[in-house]
Design a protein around this motif. Structure first.
Motif, PDB file in Angstrom:
ATOM      1  N   ILE A  12       0.854  -1.189   0.000  1.00 47.41           N
ATOM      2  CA  ILE A  12       0.000   0.000   0.000  1.00 47.41           C
ATOM      3  C   ILE A  12       0.887   1.234   0.000  1.00 47.41           C
ATOM      4  N   LEU A  13       0.554   2.206  -0.825  1.00 43.86           N
ATOM      5  CA  LEU A  13       1.389   3.399  -0.950  1.00 43.86           C
ATOM      6  C   LEU A  13       1.217   4.297   0.273  1.00 43.86           C
ATOM      7  N   PRO A  14       2.323   4.767   0.871  1.00 43.88           N
ATOM      8  CA  PRO A  14       2.262   5.631   2.048  1.00 43.88           C
ATOM      9  C   PRO A  14       2.045   7.094   1.661  1.00 43.88           C
ATOM     10  N   ASP A  15       1.938   7.936   2.675  1.00 44.22           N
ATOM     11  CA  ASP A  15       1.582   9.348   2.501  1.00 44.22           C
ATOM     12  C   ASP A  15       2.466  10.085   1.498  1.00 44.22           C
ATOM     13  N   ARG A  16       3.784   9.951   1.605  1.00 41.06           N
ATOM     14  CA  ARG A  16       4.659  10.722   0.720  1.00 41.06           C
ATOM     15  C   ARG A  16       4.530  10.269  -0.732  1.00 41.06           C
ATOM     16  N   MET A  17       4.199   8.980  -0.958  1.00 44.33           N
ATOM     17  CA  MET A  17       4.012   8.511  -2.324  1.00 44.33           C
ATOM     18  C   MET A  17       2.672   8.968  -2.887  1.00 44.33           C
ATOM     19  N   ILE A  18       1.678   9.128  -2.021  1.00 45.39           N
ATOM     20  CA  ILE A  18       0.412   9.719  -2.461  1.00 45.39           C
ATOM     21  C   ILE A  18       0.648  11.160  -2.903  1.00 45.39           C
ATOM     22  N   ALA A  19       1.436  11.894  -2.121  1.00 45.59           N
ATOM     23  CA  ALA A  19       1.777  13.265  -2.514  1.00 45.59           C
ATOM     24  C   ALA A  19       2.552  13.281  -3.829  1.00 45.59           C
ATOM     25  N   ALA A  20       3.439  12.307  -4.009  1.00 46.93           N
ATOM     26  CA  ALA A  20       4.211  12.232  -5.246  1.00 46.93           C
ATOM     27  C   ALA A  20       3.311  11.906  -6.432  1.00 46.93           C
ATOM     28  N   MET A  21       2.299  11.092  -6.225  1.00 40.83           N
ATOM     29  CA  MET A  21       1.335  10.810  -7.298  1.00 40.83           C
ATOM     30  C   MET A  21       0.634  12.091  -7.744  1.00 40.83           C
ATOM     31  N   ALA A  22       0.272  12.916  -6.780  1.00 42.37           N
ATOM     32  CA  ALA A  22      -0.374  14.190  -7.135  1.00 42.37           C
ATOM     33  C   ALA A  22       0.595  15.096  -7.887  1.00 42.37           C
ATOM     34  N   ASP A  23       1.844  15.158  -7.436  1.00 43.93           N
ATOM     35  CA  ASP A  23       2.847  15.993  -8.109  1.00 43.93           C
ATOM     36  C   ASP A  23       3.083  15.529  -9.542  1.00 43.93           C
ATOM     37  N   ALA A  24       2.910  14.211  -9.765  1.00 43.39           N
ATOM     38  CA  ALA A  24       3.148  13.655 -11.099  1.00 43.39           C
ATOM     39  C   ALA A  24       1.898  13.687 -11.977  1.00 43.39           C
ATOM     40  N   GLY A  25       0.793  14.214 -11.464  1.00 40.02           N
ATOM     41  CA  GLY A  25      -0.418  14.310 -12.259  1.00 40.02           C
ATOM     42  C   GLY A  25      -1.251  13.041 -12.300  1.00 40.02           C
ATOM     43  N   LEU A  26      -0.999  12.106 -11.391  1.00 42.52           N
ATOM     44  CA  LEU A  26      -1.796  10.881 -11.338  1.00 42.52           C
ATOM     45  C   LEU A  26      -3.046  11.065 -10.486  1.00 42.52           C
ATOM     46  N   ILE A  27      -2.996  12.015  -9.577  1.00 39.70           N
ATOM     47  CA  ILE A  27      -4.166  12.449  -8.812  1.00 39.70           C
ATOM     48  C   ILE A  27      -4.387  13.913  -9.171  1.00 39.70           C
ATOM     49  N   HIS A  28      -5.612  14.249  -9.538  1.00 42.87           N
ATOM     50  CA  HIS A  28      -5.907  15.608  -9.986  1.00 42.87           C
ATOM     51  C   HIS A  28      -6.885  16.270  -9.009  1.00 42.87           C
ATOM     52  N   PRO A  29      -6.411  17.055  -8.064  1.00 44.32           N
ATOM     53  CA  PRO A  29      -7.325  17.801  -7.194  1.00 44.32           C
ATOM     54  C   PRO A  29      -7.786  19.095  -7.873  1.00 44.32           C
ATOM     55  N   ALA A  30      -9.070  19.377  -7.771  1.00 45.39           N
ATOM     56  CA  ALA A  30      -9.575  20.626  -8.350  1.00 45.39           C
ATOM     57  C   ALA A  30      -8.975  21.832  -7.642  1.00 45.39           C
ATOM     58  N   TYR A  31      -8.687  21.684  -6.347  1.00 47.76           N
ATOM     59  CA  TYR A  31      -8.013  22.707  -5.552  1.00 47.76           C
ATOM     60  C   TYR A  31      -6.870  22.023  -4.814  1.00 47.76           C
ATOM     61  N   PRO A  32      -5.861  22.768  -4.382  1.00 49.75           N
ATOM     62  CA  PRO A  32      -4.760  22.146  -3.638  1.00 49.75           C
ATOM     63  C   PRO A  32      -5.270  21.374  -2.419  1.00 49.75           C
ATOM     64  N   PHE A  33      -4.555  20.314  -2.067  1.00 46.15           N
ATOM     65  CA  PHE A  33      -4.899  19.541  -0.891  1.00 46.15           C
ATOM     66  C   PHE A  33      -4.897  20.431   0.348  1.00 46.15           C
ATOM     67  N   VAL A  34      -5.777  20.117   1.303  1.00 48.69           N
ATOM     68  CA  VAL A  34      -5.816  20.848   2.567  1.00 48.69           C
ATOM     69  C   VAL A  34      -5.054  20.064   3.623  1.00 48.69           C
ATOM     70  N   GLU A  35      -4.805  20.704   4.743  1.00 48.39           N
ATOM     71  CA  GLU A  35      -4.050  20.076   5.827  1.00 48.39           C
ATOM     72  C   GLU A  35      -4.719  18.788   6.274  1.00 48.39           C
ATOM     73  N   SER A  36      -3.951  17.777   6.479  1.00 49.47           N
ATOM     74  CA  SER A  36      -4.359  16.453   6.966  1.00 49.47           C
ATOM     75  C   SER A  36      -5.188  15.676   5.955  1.00 49.47           C
ATOM     76  N   GLN A  37      -5.309  16.153   4.714  1.00 48.58           N
ATOM     77  CA  GLN A  37      -6.069  15.388   3.718  1.00 48.58           C
ATOM     78  C   GLN A  37      -5.344  14.105   3.337  1.00 48.58           C
ATOM     79  N   ILE A  38      -4.014  14.170   3.299  1.00 48.66           N
ATOM     80  CA  ILE A  38      -3.228  12.959   3.063  1.00 48.66           C
ATOM     81  C   ILE A  38      -2.971  12.301   4.413  1.00 48.66           C
ATOM     82  N   GLN A  39      -3.500  11.104   4.584  1.00 47.89           N
ATOM     83  CA  GLN A  39      -3.336  10.330   5.809  1.00 47.89           C
ATOM     84  C   GLN A  39      -2.160   9.372   5.646  1.00 47.89           C
ATOM     85  N   PRO A  40      -1.781   8.627   6.689  1.00 41.63           N
ATOM     86  CA  PRO A  40      -0.603   7.760   6.572  1.00 41.63           C
ATOM     87  C   PRO A  40      -0.661   6.761   5.416  1.00 41.63           C
TER      88      PRO A  40
END
Length: 368
Positions: A12-40
């Motif tokens: 299972i991908l951890p928090d920093r890899m979820i953030a990396a997915m967003a940076d790479a365009g694999l997750i597309h948030p309509a607005y920037p992520f808010v605090e604590s939206q990425i969990q462990p």
């Protein structure tokens, strides 16, 4: 930025890899992520600004989009821009602010957040072309939608409210019997001497009252006021819940259509390199449903993350007939999975969890 996984990656991908997915365009948030939206080990999904009241629940099926089915089934539209109340036993579809462009080696699975399940808000995630709720296949490119149906309390929602969470996996992360036994020997996953580890760690219901001053749980009241899902500690328990005292025989009769909050007899923990998910004990025992919200993040109940073992809170609803639960009856199993790597923050650290080291506990919306 590019996003790559090493050959043979499994977990299972951890928090920093979820953030990396967003940076790479694999997750597309309509607005920037808010605090604590990425969990462990998961990402909270946010509601968009419109809800569609539809005639019935549905799955789009292969070749069809959710938007097409909404056009066929919608009764009216509700703006969530300034907040709106969703009524009980109605079905709503809400486009989410996050969409996905998954690579071929990553799948996603969604689940209600703990606070959502404890409010008896039935919610599932739908993707275009899918045959299953809460499952997003490898290589999926497209939007996500939440199906929402409050069952007990009318709820106030708004754009940005978070009812569901999604996990990202690669490979087969579930521990086999030998791996689970070895992990329990090393970490003592559950606080019983002879743990039942067949197909996951068995969890049973606590109806003794010994750990909660003679009470075993809560039954939800009917015809209550509205619950704002984003309001923490805003409601008196007695306005929404009836406490249930332990019986001498250790039983509890579940009334059809009623909703209960109970707790597991066992205290469990999830070590930092693992995650877990609650699954039904036996799908053939169809008289009651336990646990809407099934994800347990790395560090849940773990001493190093501020826990000393935590009891699983059980969201229980009887179905068509009255059903007798007995103290110690197995109601679910905790299936453990490997993390691809240890998350930067474990459950209860930095993210201000309401449920670390919990016992019998209602959702964060209620004052205790």
């Amino acid at each position: 930025m590019s996003f790559t996984l090493s050959p043979g990656a499994n977990g299972i991908l951890p928090d920093r890899m979820i953030a990396a997915m967003a940076d790479a365009g694999l997750i597309h948030p309509a607005y920037p992520f808010v605090e604590s939206q990425i969990q462990p080990a998961s990402l909270d999904l946010r509601l968009g600004d419109i809800a569609y009241r539809v005639r019935a629940s549905f799955l789009p099926g292969p070749g069809a989009t959710v938007a097409e089915r909404i056009d066929e089934l919608k009764l009216h539209e509700i703006s969530l821009a300034d907040g709106a109340v969703l009524e009980t036993n109605c079905v709503y579809i809400v486009p989410l602010l996050e969409s996905l462009t998954l690579p071929p080696e990553i799948v996603a699975a969604a689940n209600p957040k703990s606070s959502t399940g404890r409010l008896d808000v039935f919610t599932r995630v739908i993707a275009d072309g899918t045959r299953r709720f809460d499952m997003i296949g490898a290589g999926y490119h497209g939007p996500l939608y939440a199906e929402i149906s409050p069952k007990t309390f009318p709820v106030l929602l708004r754009e940005g409210s978070r009812l569901s969470q999604v996990r990202f996996r690669t490979g087969d992360a579930i521990l086999n019997a030998d791996e689970l036994d070895a992990l329990h020997t090393l970490e003592r996953l559950v606080d019983v001497d002879k743990a039942d580890l067949a197909n996951g760690v068995a969890l049973s219901v606590d109806l003794s009252g010994e750990k909660a001053n003679g009470f075993v749980g809560y039954r939800a009241k009917r015809h209550t006021g509205v619950v704002d899902v984003d309001r923490r500690g805003g409601y008196a328990v007695e306005e929404f819940w009836e406490p249930i005292a332990a019986r001498p025989d250790g039983n509890l009769i579940l009334d059809p259509g009623e909703f209960y909050i109970l707790a597991s007899k066992e205290a469990v923990q999830v070590p930092p390199d693992y995650a877990a998910e609650m699954v039904p004990f036996d799908p053939l025992v169809g008289e009651f449903r336990v646990h809407y919200a099934g994800f347990f993040d790395p560090g849940f109940g773990y001493a190093g993350a501020g826990g000393k073992g935590a009891r699983a809170v059980l969201e229980v609803r009887s179905r068509e007939v009255p059903f007798i639960l007995e103290h110690g009856q197995i109601v679910g199993r905790l299936v453990y999975e490997k993390m691809l790597s240890r998350p930067n923050a474990m459950y209860g650290q930095r993210i201000g969890s309401n449920y670390q080291a919990q016992g019998l506990k209602l959702s964060k919306h209620f004052r205790v």
